[in-house]
Scaffold this active site. Structure first.
Site, PDB file in Angstrom:
ATOM      1  N   PHE A  62      49.367  44.805  46.446  1.00 16.50           N
ATOM      2  CA  PHE A  62      48.486  45.965  46.716  1.00 16.50           C
ATOM      3  C   PHE A  62      47.864  45.963  48.254  1.00 16.50           C
ATOM      4  O   PHE A  62      47.402  46.896  48.484  1.00 16.50           O
ATOM      5  CB  PHE A  62      47.000  45.971  45.620  1.00 16.50           C
ATOM      6  CG  PHE A  62      47.672  45.910  44.229  1.00 16.50           C
ATOM      7  CD1 PHE A  62      48.619  46.622  43.667  1.00 16.50           C
ATOM      8  CD2 PHE A  62      47.062  44.964  43.354  1.00 16.50           C
ATOM      9  CE1 PHE A  62      48.962  46.562  42.488  1.00 16.50           C
ATOM     10  CE2 PHE A  62      47.320  44.727  42.232  1.00 16.50           C
ATOM     11  CZ  PHE A  62      48.488  45.692  41.567  1.00 16.50           C
ATOM     12  N   ALA A  67      40.157  29.671  40.608  1.00 19.56           N
ATOM     13  CA  ALA A  67      38.872  30.635  40.859  1.00 19.56           C
ATOM     14  C   ALA A  67      37.871  30.090  40.076  1.00 19.56           C
ATOM     15  O   ALA A  67      36.505  30.246  40.469  1.00 19.56           O
ATOM     16  CB  ALA A  67      39.172  32.216  40.729  1.00 19.56           C
ATOM     17  N   GLY A 108      38.252  43.635  47.553  1.00 18.56           N
ATOM     18  CA  GLY A 108      39.093  43.261  46.426  1.00 18.56           C
ATOM     19  C   GLY A 108      38.177  42.583  45.459  1.00 18.56           C
ATOM     20  O   GLY A 108      37.133  42.006  45.855  1.00 18.56           O
ATOM     21  N   LYS A 118      53.576  27.620  47.382  1.00 27.75           N
ATOM     22  CA  LYS A 118      53.303  26.905  46.090  1.00 27.75           C
ATOM     23  C   LYS A 118      53.512  27.927  44.836  1.00 27.75           C
ATOM     24  O   LYS A 118      53.787  27.023  43.997  1.00 27.75           O
ATOM     25  CB  LYS A 118      52.105  26.093  46.266  1.00 27.75           C
ATOM     26  CG  LYS A 118      50.798  26.949  46.303  1.00 27.75           C
ATOM     27  CD  LYS A 118      50.104  27.441  45.169  1.00 27.75           C
ATOM     28  CE  LYS A 118      49.273  28.526  45.095  1.00 27.75           C
ATOM     29  NZ  LYS A 118      48.730  28.944  43.975  1.00 27.75           N
ATOM     30  N   PHE A 150      38.835  48.122  42.649  1.00 28.49           N
ATOM     31  CA  PHE A 150      39.831  49.373  42.275  1.00 28.49           C
ATOM     32  C   PHE A 150      39.266  49.641  41.052  1.00 28.49           C
ATOM     33  O   PHE A 150      39.254  48.990  39.997  1.00 28.49           O
ATOM     34  CB  PHE A 150      41.119  48.352  42.101  1.00 28.49           C
ATOM     35  CG  PHE A 150      42.105  49.381  41.761  1.00 28.49           C
ATOM     36  CD1 PHE A 150      42.537  50.475  42.533  1.00 28.49           C
ATOM     37  CD2 PHE A 150      42.808  49.345  40.382  1.00 28.49           C
ATOM     38  CE1 PHE A 150      43.786  51.135  42.244  1.00 28.49           C
ATOM     39  CE2 PHE A 150      43.652  50.129  40.144  1.00 28.49           C
ATOM     40  CZ  PHE A 150      44.372  50.957  40.935  1.00 28.49           C
ATOM     41  N   GLY A 171      39.112  40.989  41.795  1.00 32.69           N
ATOM     42  CA  GLY A 171      39.657  40.054  40.912  1.00 32.69           C
ATOM     43  C   GLY A 171      39.078  38.700  40.463  1.00 32.69           C
ATOM     44  O   GLY A 171      37.989  38.783  40.932  1.00 32.69           O
ATOM     45  N   ASN A 172      39.852  38.087  39.661  1.00 33.21           N
ATOM     46  CA  ASN A 172      39.251  36.572  39.714  1.00 33.21           C
ATOM     47  C   ASN A 172      38.848  35.919  40.864  1.00 33.21           C
ATOM     48  O   ASN A 172      37.772  35.348  40.916  1.00 33.21           O
ATOM     49  CB  ASN A 172      40.516  35.897  38.738  1.00 33.21           C
ATOM     50  CG  ASN A 172      40.216  34.721  38.196  1.00 33.21           C
ATOM     51  OD1 ASN A 172      40.828  33.642  38.140  1.00 33.21           O
ATOM     52  ND2 ASN A 172      39.243  34.629  37.390  1.00 33.21           N
ATOM     53  N   TRP A 173      39.774  35.955  41.849  1.00 36.14           N
ATOM     54  CA  TRP A 173      39.264  35.203  43.158  1.00 36.14           C
ATOM     55  C   TRP A 173      38.505  36.073  43.951  1.00 36.14           C
ATOM     56  O   TRP A 173      37.559  35.482  44.597  1.00 36.14           O
ATOM     57  CB  TRP A 173      40.828  34.661  43.886  1.00 36.14           C
ATOM     58  CG  TRP A 173      40.596  33.829  45.032  1.00 36.14           C
ATOM     59  CD1 TRP A 173      41.151  33.920  46.213  1.00 36.14           C
ATOM     60  CD2 TRP A 173      39.633  32.567  45.133  1.00 36.14           C
ATOM     61  NE1 TRP A 173      40.769  32.929  47.049  1.00 36.14           N
ATOM     62  CE2 TRP A 173      39.859  32.063  46.393  1.00 36.14           C
ATOM     63  CE3 TRP A 173      38.767  32.049  44.341  1.00 36.14           C
ATOM     64  CZ2 TRP A 173      39.424  31.021  47.042  1.00 36.14           C
ATOM     65  CZ3 TRP A 173      38.077  30.975  44.806  1.00 36.14           C
ATOM     66  CH2 TRP A 173      38.273  30.266  46.118  1.00 36.14           C
ATOM     67  N   GLY A 174      38.837  37.211  44.084  1.00 40.08           N
ATOM     68  CA  GLY A 174      38.043  38.348  44.907  1.00 40.08           C
ATOM     69  C   GLY A 174      36.464  38.391  44.520  1.00 40.08           C
ATOM     70  O   GLY A 174      35.657  37.985  45.385  1.00 40.08           O
TER      71      GLY A 174
END
Ligand code: NAD
Ligand code: 13P
Length: 411
Positions: free
Chosen positions: A112, A168, A10, A265, A42, A12-15
């Site tokens: 995903f 992130a 992954g 949360k 991806f 993304g922003n945090w990945g």
């Protein structure tokens, strides 16, 4: 002897942020880990914006995101303006990215993960270990599972969890934060059974470790022992993979508590956004957060039993601290607030504001509601249920006070 090879599944922003953290550590602890960190991307085409410092003749046309990441050492779409260590290697082929990896760090939007795991079945080394950084729950006909469990089950590996008060971009900018890692290796790892820095005192109890190796729902899960040429993956080495001077790791054994705090949360943050969008101020938001954390603990105890500890929610970063940060600057909170203030749907705001990033709270609110409905327990979780019915358009955010008013039942 071998070293652990790490793949972050992954980007993304945090990945991408976690890939940065991990790559800094594999370089620092090169006695335990191979330096190179594979990051599965991806693949998509991305156009560098004209006002970016990266815009030039070569980037004036859309380019593959992996090529951009590997040449700029930055993820210009999901984590712009943050330099990545050069030992992060973006790879568009998930099967190639996980090849020979003994540690798999799962970090992608929760919707995903199911498909991604299907692609990985039979393609990973059987003794790999996983850590899920995903905040969400795997709800299906089978019930409600943690991602650490469903990943573990699908791939036949042990999988722990990492979750905390971790917006992130703040972590990527190396602003101080804490996180919680739950890693409770199965007894087959007993050639190295000594957890270092034991969290809650009673942790060296191997009977318990064996019990948890069966999975929280009691199912027997297949596990392959880690070959002894590898450095042991006890708590000390797991900590070495994630801990940074700006990112403090606390290790615990409560995998369910850690995962549930992060997932639930997101529903509470939507409620906090709704009341803030109405301009109701901090007291209203605090009330929603108080009810929210009570429902988180209740959900854990009701559906995941004795392995869930209240203190995970009240004392660890993955509990109360994540709730606070998410209800202050998180995406779910911000988008819900804008939706109410502007009279638009939260989906429209998500598309407009997040540049391809993905809200986790809306999906989770529906999934948790599906599950609670099947269990006949909706009324016992009035805040989670209120958020779902507001998303459905059946109630208005203004009705939250009545919807969560438990004193009505006592009258
Ligand atoms: P994100 O919100 O940035 O989502 C974008 C990512 O989804 C991109 O990598 C994109 O390529 C990918 N994607 C899009 N379509 C896809 C598909 N069909 N298959 C696979 N991937 C696809 O993601 P994120 O912020 O990295 O979030 C990952 C997890 O981390 C979530 O569960 C989130 O709750 C959690 N988390 C996020 C933050 C944060 O501040 N962003 C902090 C802590 C935890
Ligand atoms: P959002 O996904 O709402 O931005 O929350 C981020 C987060 O998990 C902070 O810990």
């Amino acid at each position: 002897s071998k070293k652990h090879k790490v793949c972050v599944v992954g980007s993304g922003n945090w990945g991408t942020t976690i890939a940065k953290v991990v790559a800094e550590n594999t370089k620092q602890h090169s006695d335990v880990f191979e330096e190179e960190v594979q990051m599965w991307v991806f693949e998509e085409e991305y156009q560098i914006p004209k006002d970016s410092k990266h815009y030039n003749d070569e980037t004036s046309q859309p380019r593959k995101l992996t090529e951009l990441i590997n040449s700029l050492h930055e993820n210009p779409k999901y984590l712009p303006n943050i330099p990545l260590p050069h030992n992060v290697v973006a790879n568009p082929d998930v099967v190639d990215a996980v090849k020979d990896a003994s540690i798999l760090v799962f970090n992608l939007p929760h919707q995903f993960i199911g498909k991604t795991c299907e692609q990985l079945q039979g393609k990973i080394v059987p003794y790999a270990r996983g850590i899920s950084c995903i905040k969400g729950l795997a709800v299906s006909d089978k019930g409600c599972e943690l991602f650490s469990e469903s990943i573990g089950e699908k791939l036949g590996i042990y999988c722990g969890a990492l979750s905390g008060a971790n917006i992130a971009t703040e972590v990527a900018l190396e602003k101080f934060s804490e996180t919680t890692v739950a890693y409770d290796p199965p007894s087959m790892d007993s050639q190295h059974p000594t957890p270092q820095g034991t969290p809650h005192g009673s942790h060296t109890d191997l009977t318990k470790l064996q019990g948890e190796a069966k999975g929280l729902t009691g199912k027997k899960l297949k596990r392959t022992a880690m070959p002894s040429e590898y450095p042991p993956l006890h708590h000390k080495n797991v900590k070495k993979l994630f801990h940074r001077p700006y990112f403090h790791v606390s290790l615990v054994s409560d995998v369910a508590g850690v995962s549930l705090g992060g997932a639930l949360k997101n529903i509470v943050a939507l409620a906090a956004g709704f009341v803030d969008g109405l301009g109701w101020g901090d007291n209203a938001k605090a009330a929603v957060m108080r009810v929210g954390i009570m429902e988180e603990v209740k959900f854990g105890k009701m559906f995941f039993g004795d392995s869930v500890q209240t203190r995970t929610f009240t004392e660890e970063s993955c509990g109360v601290a994540d709730l606070i940060t998410s209800c202050s600057g998180g995406r779910n909170f911000r988008c819900a607030k804008m939706a109410v203030a502007e009279g638009l749907s939260i989906g429209e705001i998500e598309k407009r504001e997040l540049n391809g990033q993905s809200l986790q709270g809306t999906g989770t609110a529906y999934e948790v509601n599906d599950f609670l409905k099947k269990e006949g327990k909706e009324h016992e979780f009035p805040l989670f249920t209120a958020v779902h019915s507001i998303l459905e358009g059946k109630h208005k955010p203004e009705e939250i006070p009545q919807l969560i008013d438990t004193s009505k039942k006592e009258e």
